[in-house]
Design a protein around this motif. Sequence first.
Motif, PDB file in Angstrom:
ATOM      1  N   SER A 170     -21.371  -8.695  12.357  1.00  0.00           N
ATOM      2  CA  SER A 170     -22.190  -8.601  13.564  1.00  0.00           C
ATOM      3  C   SER A 170     -22.146  -7.213  14.175  1.00  0.00           C
ATOM      4  N   ASN A 171     -21.100  -6.460  13.856  1.00  0.00           N
ATOM      5  CA  ASN A 171     -20.929  -5.104  14.382  1.00  0.00           C
ATOM      6  C   ASN A 171     -21.224  -4.117  13.257  1.00  0.00           C
ATOM      7  N   TYR A 172     -22.137  -3.190  13.499  1.00  0.00           N
ATOM      8  CA  TYR A 172     -22.563  -2.270  12.452  1.00  0.00           C
ATOM      9  C   TYR A 172     -21.407  -1.429  11.920  1.00  0.00           C
ATOM     10  N   ALA A 173     -20.563  -0.933  12.824  1.00  0.00           N
ATOM     11  CA  ALA A 173     -19.449  -0.094  12.387  1.00  0.00           C
ATOM     12  C   ALA A 173     -18.472  -0.880  11.516  1.00  0.00           C
ATOM     13  N   HIS A 174     -18.284  -2.165  11.826  1.00  0.00           N
ATOM     14  CA  HIS A 174     -17.419  -2.996  10.986  1.00  0.00           C
ATOM     15  C   HIS A 174     -17.995  -3.111   9.580  1.00  0.00           C
ATOM     16  N   GLY A 175     -19.309  -3.277   9.500  1.00  0.00           N
ATOM     17  CA  GLY A 175     -19.944  -3.349   8.192  1.00  0.00           C
ATOM     18  C   GLY A 175     -19.800  -2.053   7.422  1.00  0.00           C
ATOM     19  N   ALA A 176     -19.887  -0.928   8.117  1.00  0.00           N
ATOM     20  CA  ALA A 176     -19.720   0.365   7.456  1.00  0.00           C
ATOM     21  C   ALA A 176     -18.298   0.520   6.904  1.00  0.00           C
ATOM     22  N   LEU A 177     -17.323   0.066   7.663  1.00  0.00           N
ATOM     23  CA  LEU A 177     -15.935   0.116   7.189  1.00  0.00           C
ATOM     24  C   LEU A 177     -15.750  -0.757   5.951  1.00  0.00           C
ATOM     25  N   PHE A 178     -16.303  -1.949   5.975  1.00  0.00           N
ATOM     26  CA  PHE A 178     -16.169  -2.861   4.841  1.00  0.00           C
ATOM     27  C   PHE A 178     -16.829  -2.265   3.601  1.00  0.00           C
ATOM     28  N   ALA A 179     -18.003  -1.658   3.780  1.00  0.00           N
ATOM     29  CA  ALA A 179     -18.688  -1.044   2.649  1.00  0.00           C
ATOM     30  C   ALA A 179     -17.862   0.101   2.071  1.00  0.00           C
ATOM     31  N   ALA A 180     -17.244   0.898   2.934  1.00  0.00           N
ATOM     32  CA  ALA A 180     -16.424   2.006   2.465  1.00  0.00           C
ATOM     33  C   ALA A 180     -15.218   1.495   1.686  1.00  0.00           C
ATOM     34  N   MET A 181     -14.582   0.437   2.154  1.00  0.00           N
ATOM     35  CA  MET A 181     -13.429  -0.127   1.437  1.00  0.00           C
ATOM     36  C   MET A 181     -13.824  -0.597   0.042  1.00  0.00           C
ATOM     37  N   ARG A 182     -14.968  -1.264  -0.051  1.00  0.00           N
ATOM     38  CA  ARG A 182     -15.385  -1.786  -1.355  1.00  0.00           C
ATOM     39  C   ARG A 182     -15.803  -0.672  -2.310  1.00  0.00           C
ATOM     40  N   ALA A 183     -16.308   0.432  -1.749  1.00  0.00           N
ATOM     41  CA  ALA A 183     -16.785   1.518  -2.611  1.00  0.00           C
ATOM     42  C   ALA A 183     -15.651   2.340  -3.196  1.00  0.00           C
ATOM     43  N   LEU A 184     -14.488   2.323  -2.541  1.00  0.00           N
ATOM     44  CA  LEU A 184     -13.354   3.134  -3.004  1.00  0.00           C
ATOM     45  C   LEU A 184     -12.410   2.309  -3.866  1.00  0.00           C
ATOM     46  N   PRO A 185     -11.816   2.917  -4.888  1.00  0.00           N
ATOM     47  CA  PRO A 185     -10.837   2.189  -5.696  1.00  0.00           C
ATOM     48  C   PRO A 185      -9.636   1.795  -4.841  1.00  0.00           C
ATOM     49  N   ALA A 186      -9.151   0.590  -5.057  1.00  0.00           N
ATOM     50  CA  ALA A 186      -7.988   0.132  -4.303  1.00  0.00           C
ATOM     51  C   ALA A 186      -6.774   0.990  -4.660  1.00  0.00           C
ATOM     52  N   PRO A 187      -5.963   1.349  -3.682  1.00  0.00           N
ATOM     53  CA  PRO A 187      -4.802   2.203  -3.950  1.00  0.00           C
ATOM     54  C   PRO A 187      -3.650   1.399  -4.575  1.00  0.00           C
ATOM     55  N   ASP A 188      -2.730   2.118  -5.141  1.00  0.00           N
ATOM     56  CA  ASP A 188      -1.503   1.479  -5.613  1.00  0.00           C
ATOM     57  C   ASP A 188      -0.733   0.954  -4.400  1.00  0.00           C
ATOM     58  N   PRO A 189      -0.291  -0.323  -4.403  1.00  0.00           N
ATOM     59  CA  PRO A 189       0.377  -0.894  -3.223  1.00  0.00           C
ATOM     60  C   PRO A 189       1.578  -0.084  -2.753  1.00  0.00           C
ATOM     61  N   ASP A 190       2.401   0.380  -3.692  1.00  0.00           N
ATOM     62  CA  ASP A 190       3.590   1.136  -3.291  1.00  0.00           C
ATOM     63  C   ASP A 190       3.199   2.472  -2.677  1.00  0.00           C
ATOM     64  N   GLN A 191       2.207   3.128  -3.292  1.00  0.00           N
ATOM     65  CA  GLN A 191       1.760   4.412  -2.764  1.00  0.00           C
ATOM     66  C   GLN A 191       1.098   4.230  -1.394  1.00  0.00           C
ATOM     67  N   HIS A 192       0.345   3.140  -1.234  1.00  0.00           N
ATOM     68  CA  HIS A 192      -0.334   2.873   0.022  1.00  0.00           C
ATOM     69  C   HIS A 192       0.661   2.646   1.156  1.00  0.00           C
ATOM     70  N   ALA A 193       1.791   2.073   0.839  1.00  0.00           N
ATOM     71  CA  ALA A 193       2.808   1.826   1.862  1.00  0.00           C
ATOM     72  C   ALA A 193       3.480   3.109   2.339  1.00  0.00           C
TER      73      ALA A 193
END
Length: 377
Positions: free
Chosen positions: A56-79
């Motif tokens: 419902s919020n445009y900025a939230h949708g933009a964030l979700f799109a950015a997350m899906r477009a980028l490769p998921a990080p390594d969990p240990d490195q992300h921490a």
Amino acid sequence: MPRTPAPDEPEDDLDDLPDTHPPQPVYYAEQALLGALLLEPHRLTDIAGIEPDSFSNYAHGALFAAMRALPAPDPDQHAQDTSWLDAVLTAAREHARGLTASYLHTLIQVCPWPRHASAYARMIETEHARRILRAHAERLSLTATDVTLPHPVPTTLAEADALARAVDDIAARFPSHSGSLPRTPAPAPMAALGDAEEAVDEERLLLATATAHPADVEQMRWLSTDDFTHSLHAGLWQCLTALTRRRAPVDPVTVLWEAQQRGLLVSGAEPAELLDLLSAPAGSAEYWGERILQRSVLTTAHRVGRRIEAFTDDPATAPFQLILGSRRALAELSAVRARWHHATSLAPTTTSTRTRATAPPRAGPPRTTAPPARISR
């Protein structure tokens, strides 16, 4: 209570703004989902059924799109570092410049449990379905009242088809569930669409013309008493159809007598006025019948659209109730639609006692005589 900031608003100006539109529950579900994904990006693989425009919020949708477009990080490195968060923010800011790093941290903080991400996504999907359904219902209502359309009925029915497809799509995404219809109160009833005076005139002209040419009544079984805007006119149409089915003589006097037998005169209609009404035929009964049926189709479509809008405006209406209630409302439109199709596509099987050459053209309302004097109500 201070208004919850939207992510694309400057925080310094929030204290000066009135709290006129507090966020709805889905806003917090969106925040919780985004916070869960920022904390644990690997949960993106568990999220199904939503797209960036589901938010419902445009900025939230933009964030979700950015997350899906980028490769998921390594969990240990992300921490250990924020490089993936920085990349998400940079990508999202291309579409929502008001996003800030502090808002991403807010999302992380307000997420109750990252492992509930799928539940948050389902909430978002539900509200998105509600918005889609409301948009289609609103378009149906508006189209039905658009007096500028050259062909209002086909255009309105096309919108009804689009609404029905939206309902089917929502039903495919939500499992069937036995339950009750929506408990949402129906919108206040409204009068028939269009010019009320014109509707009454057309009904009177139909009754008079059908009385003069009762053979036409047999070919107009597609016209129902529910299509009339005036109850007395509906009753008189019942009188005409009853007489023709019994092969009884039809003229103003016999119709008046039938009306008396059915109790129509107790409504205050004077016998002399009814005789005047039934003695002033003009043009083609079929033409006036189609005019009345067209108004009925558009009025029904508008009523159905408003009914479904009411369902979607009620936050207590569950998805299965939206589906069931919408299909029940659309069935009402399907019934009158079938009669319209029958009236406009089926060739007459018998020839009227009048020659068709003398019938007025269907392109415009034939008025060979002035409308009869209006009946007292």
